[in-house]
Design an enzyme around this catalytic site. Structure first.
Site, short mmCIF file in Angstrom:
data_model
loop_
_atom_site.label_atom_id
_atom_site.label_comp_id
_atom_site.label_asym_id
_atom_site.label_seq_id
_atom_site.Cartn_x
_atom_site.Cartn_y
_atom_site.Cartn_z
N PHE A 25 0.85 -0.90 0.17
CA PHE A 25 -0.23 -0.10 0.44
C PHE A 25 1.00 0.95 0.18
CE2 PHE A 25 -2.82 3.28 2.55
CZ PHE A 25 -3.72 3.53 1.42
N LYS B 51 10.14 2.96 6.22
CA LYS B 51 9.30 3.45 7.55
C LYS B 51 9.74 2.18 8.98
CE LYS B 51 4.50 4.04 10.05
NZ LYS B 51 3.35 3.46 9.96
#
Ligand SMILES: Cc1ncc(C[n+]2csc(CCOP(=O)(O)OP(=O)(O)O)c2C)c(N)n1
Ligand SMILES: [Mg+2]
Lengths: 584, 186
Positions: free
Chosen positions: A114, A164
C-alpha cells in the site's frame, strides 16, 4: 558526538544540525514516526501544505530567497509522486532543496505494498542525486551528505527515501562534523591561464558584453557584488537571463536589460553584434540562443560555469572556465587590475553609442488605453508603488511572467523567483508562501495569470493558516494568454482550448479562504487597488482584469536569430515559418 | 501549414537544434567509468544515456575493488566529437562517478570480449566448425554428438568474424559479454 537514537529522531536532529529552521510538508502513514518527532520539539517549524507539489515549490521559494537549502517532507507513494514536478523544476533551475520521502518498510519493498512507489527510480532523472536508506546506521551520514550534494557545485534537488522500519529502528547518530567527508568536491577555482586570456580579450574588445545568469545568484551575494565592481570599472554592458535578474542592479549604469525570446531589443542585438561575449553562470538555453547557426556569429565567447557539462553543450566557446562564478570574478578583477585596468576606451564609447541607438527604439512601448487596463500598465504601477520597499516577487508562467520580467526592476539578487527552465504553471503561489515564511516582514507579491494561479490555489489555505500575508496579483486576461499568443502567430488564430472558461469569482474565492480580495477593471482605479493590496495585513488576491488579446513583445520567434525580432503587432503575419512551428 | 522540414533524427538537446546530425562523422569511443558500487548506480548511468539520447553499443560492469566497493563500467558509445565530449562531462558530474576515461583517445588500449557460440550439426559441417575453431583459438567447452559450445575471447571484430563463419555451419546461439578494456602500459 555520537548517540543512539531512532531513525526518525535522527532526521530531526540532522535537520537541526544543518541549520534548518522550517520544513514544508504533508504527513502520511510512511512518515508518521518523523511527524511524531517533529511534534515533540520546537526548533523546527513545520508548514503544513495542501498538496505536496506546493511543499516543494515553497522549499524552492525559501531557497531562492535565502540562498539556504529548502526542505520538504512527504509521505510514500502519492506523496512522493506529487513532489516530482517540484523536483524537476528545481533541477532545471539549479535550486538546492532536500526532499525527504517516507517509504514502505524494507521487507515490503517490491511487493506492491500500500502506497509503495519506486521513489528513487521515479526521481532518479529529476534529482541531482537520491538515496534509498536501508539501514538506520547509515541514515545520519546520508542526511548530511544530502545537504552537501544539494548545495555544493551546481546546486540542485536531492531526495532521501526512508522506509518506515528504518525510521523506527535505533542506530548511531553522527553530527555533520563526525560524518565522513564527502568525496564530492566540485572545483570552484577557475584556471588562472584561461582567466588571464579572458582579461587580455576584455582589454582589447571593442564590443564586449556580460551575459549573466542564475549562476551568479547561486554563487552567493559576493558574486553579485564582484559583478557590479567589474562591470562598473570596465564599462562593459550587462545583460541577464530570466534567472539572473537582480545580480546586476537594474538601476546600474551598465544594465541593458534582460535578453532572450522576450528580452529587450538592445540586449539581444548587443548579444548578436558583440565581439566578445562573457557568459557568467548562464547556460546558452534555447530561449536565449534562438537559431544556433546565427547566434552571435562574429563574437569570441568565454563561458564561466561550475558545471563542466554546460560548457560546449550547445554553443562552442573559445575560452571555457570551469569554476564558481564568484571565485572566477574575484580572479578576473585581480588580474585585470594588476595588468593596469586597461579597456578599449574608443571601442567602448562607440559600442555604447550603438546600444543607445537601439535603446531609443523603446522596445517595451505599448499602446496605452484609458478604458482597459493594459497588463504592462498594471506592472508599471506595481513597480512604481512598491519600488524601494523590502520586496520579493514570484511569478507563475505565461505572458504575465514575461511582462513582470520586463517591467519590474531588481536591484539585488534573491528578490526574483520564477520558474525558468521548466516553466511550471502553479509555481508562483506556493513559492511566494515559501519566500514569505523566510522573510515574514517583507512584501511578497506573486505576479500571476489566472490560469496558472488555479493550478495550486489550494495553498491559499496554507497562507491563511501560517499567516503568510502574500499578495496575489492576478493579471486576468481570461485566457491561457501565452498559448493564445502562439496560436495567433502560428496556428492561424485558431484558439484551441486557450480560453479560461468558468473562472471562479476571485474575490469570493479569497473570502472563502478567509483572505481579502478585490477586483479592478479600470486604469484609473489601478493605484488605489495596489495600495489597498499592499496595506492589507494578510493574504490578498487582487484580480486585475486586463486587456484580453494583448501580445507580449519583443519576441524572437522560434527558430529565428536575434536580429529578426518582432517588436509589435505589426508584421507578425507569417513570422514563424514551418521550421519554427515544431519548436516550443 | 506545410510539412515540417526537419531531418529525421535531429538532436533534441535544444528546441532550436536543427543542425544536420550527419554534418559531422560519428566516432566509436570506449569509455571506462569508475563508480562507487552503490544501489542504482548502473541505472543512473544507463538512464543518462537513454534520457539524453546517446547510444550504447556495448556495456559491461562488475565490481573490481571489493574492499573499496568500486565498480568499473566499460561502455562503447558512438557520436560526433562534441556528443562524445558531452557524454564524458555528463558522466563526470554524476555524484557516484570517480573517474571517466576515454580509452579511445587516451593512448593505446586493449579491448577484449568473451563469447560463447553454440553450433549444431553433423558430418562435414561439424568437422569444418571444429577446424575453424582451432584456427580462431576457440575452446570447446561443451560437446554432444550433435553440437559444440565454443568459447572465445578477442576483439569484437574477431568475434563478429567467427560468428559469420559459423552461421552456415549451424550457429544456433551466441552469448557475448560486451567489451572489457584497459589502457596499455603503466
Ligand atoms: C503545468 C503547465 N502546463 C502547461 C503549460 C503551458 N503553458 C504555458 S503558458 C500557459 C498559459 C498560462 O496562462 P495564464 O496563467 O493565465 O498566464 P497568461 O499567459 O495569460 O499571462 C500554458 C498553458 C505550462 N507552462 N505549465
Ligand atoms: Mg491568463
Amino acid at each position: 558526538m555520537s548517540r543512539q537514537m531512532t531513525g526518525a529522531r535522527m532526521v530531526v536532529q540532522a535537520l537541526k544540525d544543518q541549520g534548518v529552521d522550517v520544513v514544508f510538508g504533508y504527513p502520511g502513514g510512511a512518515v508518521l514516526p518523523i511527524y511524531d518527532e517533529i511534534f515533540q520539539q520546537n526548533d523546527i517549524r513545520h508548514i503544513l501544505v495542501r498538496h505536496e507539489q506546493g511543499a516543494v515549490h515553497m522549499a524552492e521559494g525559501y531557497a531562492r530567497s535565502t540562498g539556504k537549502p529548502g526542505v520538504a517532507l512527504v509521505t510514500s507513494g502519492p506523496g512522493a509522486t506529487n513532489a516530482v514536478t517540484g523536483l524537476t523544476d528545481a533541477l532545471m533551475d539549479s535550486i538546492p532543496i532536500v526532499v525527504l520521502t517516507g517509504q514502505v518498510p524494507t521487507f515490503m519493498i517490491g511487493t506492491d505494498g500500500f502506497q509503495e512507489a519506486d521513489t528513487v527510480g521515479i526521481t532518479r532523472p529529476c534529482t541531482k542525486h537520491n538515496w534509498l536508506v536501508k539501514d538506520t546506521e547509515t541514515l545520519a551520514q546520508t542526511l548530511h551528505q544530502a545537504f552537501h550534494v544539494a548545495t555544493k557545485g551546481r546546486p540542485g534537488p536531492v531526495l532521501i527515501d526512508i522506509p518506515k522500519d528504518v525510521q523506527f529502528a535505533t542506530g548511531t547518530y553522527q553530527g555533520p562534523r563526525e560524518a565522513k567527508q564527502s568525496r564530492y568536491q566540485p572545483k570552484v577555482k577557475g584556471d588562472i591561464d584561461a582567466i588571464t586570456k579572458l582579461v587580455e580579450m576584455m582589454e582589447k574588445a571593442e564590443r564586449p558584453v556580460f551575459y549573466t545568469g542564475g549562476g551568479v545568484i547561486n554563487s552567493g551575494p559576493a558574486a553579485s557584488q564582484l559583478l557590479r565592481e567589474l562591470a562598473d570599472a570596465t564599462g562593459i554592458p550587462v545583460t541577464s537571463t530570466l534567472m539572473g535578474l537582480g545580480a546586476y542592479p537594474a538601476s546600474g549604469k551598465n544594465w541593458i536589460g534582460m535578453l532572450g525570446m522576450h528580452g529587450l531589443y538592445e540586449a539581444n542585438l548587443a548579444m548578436h553584434d558583440c565581439d566578445l561575449m562573457i557568459n557568467l553562470g548562464a547556460r546558452f538555453d534555447d530561449r536565449i540562443t534562438g537559431r544556433i547557426a546565427d547566434f552571435s556569429p562574429r563574437s569570441k565567447k568565454a563561458h564561466v560555469d561550475i558545471d563542466p557539462s554546460s560548457i560546449n553543450k550547445v554553443i562552442h566557446v573559445d575560452v571555457p572556465i570551469v569554476g564558481d562564478v564568484g571565485h572566477v570574478l574575484e580572479d578576473l578583477l585581480k588580474v585585470w587590475k594588476a595588468r593596469g585596468r586597461k579597456v578599449n576606451k574608443e571601442g567602448l564609447a562607440k559600442w555604447w553609442g550603438q546600444i543607445d541607438q537601439w535603446k531609443a527604439k523603446n522596445c517595451l512601448s505599448y499602446k496605452p488605453s484609458q478604458k482597459t487596463i493594459k497588463p504592462q500598465y498594471a506592472l508599471e504601477r506595481l513597480e512604481a508603488l512598491t519600488r524601494g520597499r523590502d520586496r520579493y516577487i514570484t511569478t507563475e508562467v505565461g505572458q504575465h511572467q514575461m511582462w513582470a520580467a520586463q517591467f519590474l526592476h531588481f536591484d539585488a539578487p534573491n528578490r526574483w523567483m520564477t520558474s525558468g527552465g521548466l516553466g511550471t504553471m502553479g509555481y508562483g503561489l506556493p513559492a511566494s508562501i515559501g519566500v514569505q515564511i523566510a522573510h515574514p516582514d517583507a512584501l511578497v507579491i506573486n505576479v500571476a495569470g489566472e490560469a496558472s494561479w488555479l493550478m495550486n490555489m489550494q495553498e491559499m489555505g496554507t497562507a491563511m493558516q501560517f499567516r503568510a500575508p502574500v499578495k496575489q496579483f492576478i493579471l486576468n486576461n481570461e485566457r491561457l494568454g501565452m498559448v493564445r499568443q502562439w496560436q495567433q502567430l502560428l496556428h492561424g488564430e485558431r484558439y484551441s482550448s486557450s480560453w479560461s472558461e468558468s473562472l471562479p469569482d476571485f474575490v469570493k474565492l479569497a473570502e472563502a479562504f478567509g483572505a481579502r480580495g478585490a477586483k479592478v477593471e479600470s486604469p484609473k482605479d489601478m493605484d488605489d487597488a495596489i495600495m489597498a493590496m499592499i496595506e492589507y495585513d494578510g493574504p490578498y488576491i487582487l484580480d486585475v482584469m486586463v486587456e484580453k488579446h494583448e501580445n507580449c513583445f519583443p519576441m524572437i520567434p522560434s527558430g529565428k536569430p536575434h536580429n529578426e525580432m518582432l517588436l509589435g503587432d505589426a508584421s507578425t503575419e507569417g513570422a514563424i515559418q514551418s521550421g519554427g512551428a515544431v519548436l516550443v | 501549414m506545410s510539412a515540417l522540414n526537419i531531418k529525421k533524427g535531429s538532436s533534441s538537446h535544444s528546441a532550436y537544434d536543427l543542425r544536420d546530425p550527419n554534418a559531422q562523422v560519428t566516432e566509436s569511443h570506449t569509455l571506462a567509468v569508475l563508480v562507487d558500487n552503490e544501489a542504482g548506480v548502473l541505472a543512473r548511468v544507463i538512464g543518462l544515456f537513454s534520457g539524453r539520447g546517446y547510444n550504447i553499443d556495448s556495456l559491461t560492469v562488475a565490481e573490481v575493488d571489493h574492499t573499496g566497493h568500486r565498480s568499473r563500467i566499460t561502455v562503447v558509445t558512438r557520436g560526433t566529437p562534441s556528443v562524445i565530449e558531452q557524454i564524458k562531462a555528463q558522466l563526470g558530474r554524476l555524484v557516484p562517478v570517480h573517474e571517466v576515461h576515454d580509452l579511445t583517445v587516451e593512448g593505446p588500449s586493449v579491448e577484449r570480449e568473451l563469447a560463447l557460440f553454440k553450433v549444431a550439426g553433423t558430418g562435414e559441417k561439424r568437422i569444418e566448425a571444429l577446424r575453424l575453431a582451432e584456427i580462431f583459438r576457440a575452446n570447446v567447452v561443451d560437446s554432444t554428438l550433435q553440437s559444440f559450445v565454443f568459447e572465445m575471447t578477442g576483439t569484437p571484430a574477431k568475434i563478429d568474424a567467427f560468428a559469420e563463419l559459423m552461421r552456415p555451419l549451424g550457429l544456433a546461439d551466441v552469448a557475448r559479454t560486451g567489451v572489457a578494456a584497459l589502457a596499455r602500459g603503466v
